[in-house]
Design an enzyme around this catalytic site. Structure first.
Site, short mmCIF file in Angstrom:
data_model
loop_
_atom_site.label_atom_id
_atom_site.label_comp_id
_atom_site.label_asym_id
_atom_site.label_seq_id
_atom_site.Cartn_x
_atom_site.Cartn_y
_atom_site.Cartn_z
N PHE A 163 43.22 34.17 23.66
CA PHE A 163 42.35 33.88 22.22
C PHE A 163 41.81 34.96 21.77
O PHE A 163 42.17 35.79 20.58
CB PHE A 163 41.81 32.53 22.35
CG PHE A 163 40.54 32.35 21.34
CD1 PHE A 163 41.20 32.36 20.11
CD2 PHE A 163 39.40 31.99 21.65
CE1 PHE A 163 40.20 31.92 18.94
CE2 PHE A 163 38.53 31.64 20.69
CZ PHE A 163 38.77 31.77 19.37
N ASP A 220 48.55 41.07 30.37
CA ASP A 220 47.92 39.56 30.76
C ASP A 220 48.81 39.01 31.63
O ASP A 220 50.28 39.46 31.50
CB ASP A 220 48.10 39.11 29.50
CG ASP A 220 47.50 37.71 29.25
OD1 ASP A 220 47.60 36.93 30.05
OD2 ASP A 220 46.45 37.77 28.54
N ASN A 221 48.65 38.13 32.60
CA ASN A 221 49.68 37.57 33.32
C ASN A 221 49.83 36.06 32.79
O ASN A 221 50.75 35.69 33.49
CB ASN A 221 49.13 37.11 34.64
CG ASN A 221 47.92 36.48 34.84
OD1 ASN A 221 47.30 36.03 33.87
ND2 ASN A 221 47.49 35.99 35.96
N GLY A 267 46.94 32.33 28.66
CA GLY A 267 47.23 33.13 27.27
C GLY A 267 48.77 32.83 27.07
O GLY A 267 49.44 32.21 27.68
N SER A 310 40.08 36.26 32.01
CA SER A 310 39.71 35.11 32.81
C SER A 310 40.07 33.73 32.02
O SER A 310 39.68 33.76 30.84
CB SER A 310 38.07 35.42 32.81
OG SER A 310 37.67 34.04 33.49
N LYS A 346 38.94 35.00 41.35
CA LYS A 346 39.62 36.13 41.79
C LYS A 346 39.68 37.20 40.66
O LYS A 346 39.54 38.58 40.76
CB LYS A 346 41.00 36.02 42.17
CG LYS A 346 41.14 35.52 43.60
CD LYS A 346 42.56 35.25 44.14
CE LYS A 346 42.72 34.96 45.60
NZ LYS A 346 44.19 34.81 45.95
N LYS A 365 37.03 54.03 35.83
CA LYS A 365 36.24 55.10 36.59
C LYS A 365 37.27 56.50 36.97
O LYS A 365 36.91 57.53 36.58
CB LYS A 365 36.01 54.69 38.16
CG LYS A 365 35.41 55.83 38.89
CD LYS A 365 34.57 54.88 40.06
CE LYS A 365 34.64 55.86 41.35
NZ LYS A 365 35.45 55.89 42.48
N TYR A 406 33.68 29.53 37.48
CA TYR A 406 33.55 30.34 36.38
C TYR A 406 32.02 31.14 36.31
O TYR A 406 32.08 32.43 36.01
CB TYR A 406 33.76 29.38 35.08
CG TYR A 406 33.81 30.16 33.71
CD1 TYR A 406 34.75 31.15 33.57
CD2 TYR A 406 32.98 29.90 32.77
CE1 TYR A 406 34.76 31.80 32.43
CE2 TYR A 406 32.86 30.74 31.67
CZ TYR A 406 33.79 31.58 31.41
OH TYR A 406 33.99 32.19 30.09
N TYR A 440 28.66 49.79 39.15
CA TYR A 440 29.55 50.72 38.61
C TYR A 440 28.57 51.85 37.63
O TYR A 440 28.83 53.13 37.61
CB TYR A 440 30.90 50.57 38.01
CG TYR A 440 31.84 50.42 38.97
CD1 TYR A 440 31.94 49.42 39.95
CD2 TYR A 440 32.98 51.34 39.16
CE1 TYR A 440 32.77 49.25 40.98
CE2 TYR A 440 33.84 51.13 40.11
CZ TYR A 440 33.79 49.80 40.88
OH TYR A 440 34.82 49.92 42.04
#
Ligand SMILES: NC(=O)c1ccc[n+]([C@@H]2O[C@H](COP(=O)([O-])OP(=O)(O)OC[C@H]3O[C@@H](n4cnc5c(N)ncnc54)[C@H](O)[C@@H]3O)[C@@H](O)[C@H]2O)c1
Length: 315
Positions: free
Chosen positions: A14, A34-35, A39, A77, A93, A107, A147, A161
């Site tokens: 979205f 995207d997997n 989505g 996510s 994950k 990085k 979540y 990081y």
């Protein structure tokens, strides 16, 4: 933001797909990965013939490399309560492994990095409205923890990081956002009520409906992302609409906008459901000159056609 090659993880979701549109409109080249867990490829289908757009279906929990990029927007996510409850482990994950992989990519190419975090980091807040300085009230073993804790971890990884690798990072804490391309069955308030109202079903209100939420229309939200991305502010910065409505008021607005004659049905409140959620956007106003412009009623009207078509399986 100067014209760049930009990566959007969760680009078929979205918010990710609206972000891709906005980045392309600013002149950038965009790679969406995207997997398709939550989505839809149809969210980016209109970009099929756009030469500056590329879509790659992949799981970012595995290390990946899509070549040199200048900016990484990490949006992948599951986000709705229905989705993250169904995909609890995948949510943990993508917030941990997926976040590391996105950070490593940034990085490697000395790219800037932008994390889509959430108001859920505040949990069931004891401070109201929530400022960025509030540390939150999260149950680490409750049903929402997959979540909430994944996003809190993603924030910790992002600042680490920045601290240890000098990565140029931004964190946005997104509050409830709504608009076209939301899934109809994701359990969030606006699509739930819209669907029920348009089908003439009872609108389900949990508890007595006095719990409050704030709702930000998607174009306002994305405008906030772009302003933060172009700034030097690491965040976290709340981006959300501070106009607060009870769930019952929201149900009544949906009934008015749809012209529906549906009734309201009351159901028990789920465990750990926050009673109040409202952003303090002083920081966004001061640092980014950002303010939402679209009120709830207007945004619901702007979303109506999408929800009508989606219900006909024709979005
Ligand atoms: N919509 C909101 O109101 C809201 C509020 C707070 C935070 N957010 C955050 O914004 C981001 C986008 O949310 P959304 O509402 O667009 O949700 P969405 O489910 O529509 O989009 C998330 C996308 O991430 C993809 N994805 C999930 N796991 C993946 C993986 N391992 N590899 C690759 N892709 C993966 C999904 O297939 C989906 O397309 C999320 O990070 C969410 O936590 C959204």
């Amino acid at each position: 933001m100067s014209t760049t090659r930009v990566l959007v993880t969760g680009g078929a979701g979205f918010l990710g797909s609206h972000l891709c549109d906005a980045l392309l409109a600013e002149g950038h080249s965009v790679i969406a990965v995207d997997n398709l867990l939550t989505g839809q490829s149809r969210n980016v289908a209109h970009l099929r013939n756009e030469p500056r757009f590329e879509f790659r279906q992949l799981d970012i929990c595995e290390p990946f490399d899509c070549g040199r990029v200048d900016y990484v927007f990490h949006f992948a996510s599951p986000a709705s309560p229905v989705d993250y409850s169904l995909h609890g482990i995948a949510t943990l994950k993508v917030g941990s492994l997926g976040t590391f992989n996105a950070l490593e990519l940034a990085k490697k190419y000395s790219a800037r990095y932008f994390l889509a975090s959430t108001s859920e980091c505040y949990g069931d807040p004891s401070e109201h409205p929530q400022k960025e300085t509030y540390w939150g009230n999260v149950n680490p073993i409750g049903p929402r923890s997959v979540y909430d804790e994944s996003k809190r971890f993603a924030e910790a990884a992002t600042v680490a990081y920045r601290r240890y690798h000098n990565l140029d990072t931004r964190i946005v804490r997104i509050f409830n956002t709504y608009g076209p391309r939301m899934q109809l069955n994701d359990g969030r308030v606006v699509p739930n009520f819209m669907k029920q109202a348009l089908l003439g079903e009872d609108l389900t209100v949990y508890g007595n409906g006095s719990q409050t939420r704030s709702f930000c229309y998607v174009s306002d939200e994305v405008d906030g992302f772009l302003r933060l991305a172009a700034s030097n502010e690491p965040g976290p910065v709340n981006i959300g609409n501070p106009a607060e409505f009870t769930i019952l008021e929201c149900a009544q607005k949906v009934l008015a906008v749809t012209g529906s004659k549906s009734n309201i049905r009351y159901e028990p409140l789920p465990q750990d459901d926050p009673k109040q959620r409202c952003p303090d956007i002083t920081k966004a106003r001061r640092l980014l000159g950002w303010d939402p412009r679209i009120n709830l009623e207007t945004g619901l009207r702007m979303s109506l056609e999408y929800f009508r078509k989606a219900l006909q399986g024709n979005s």
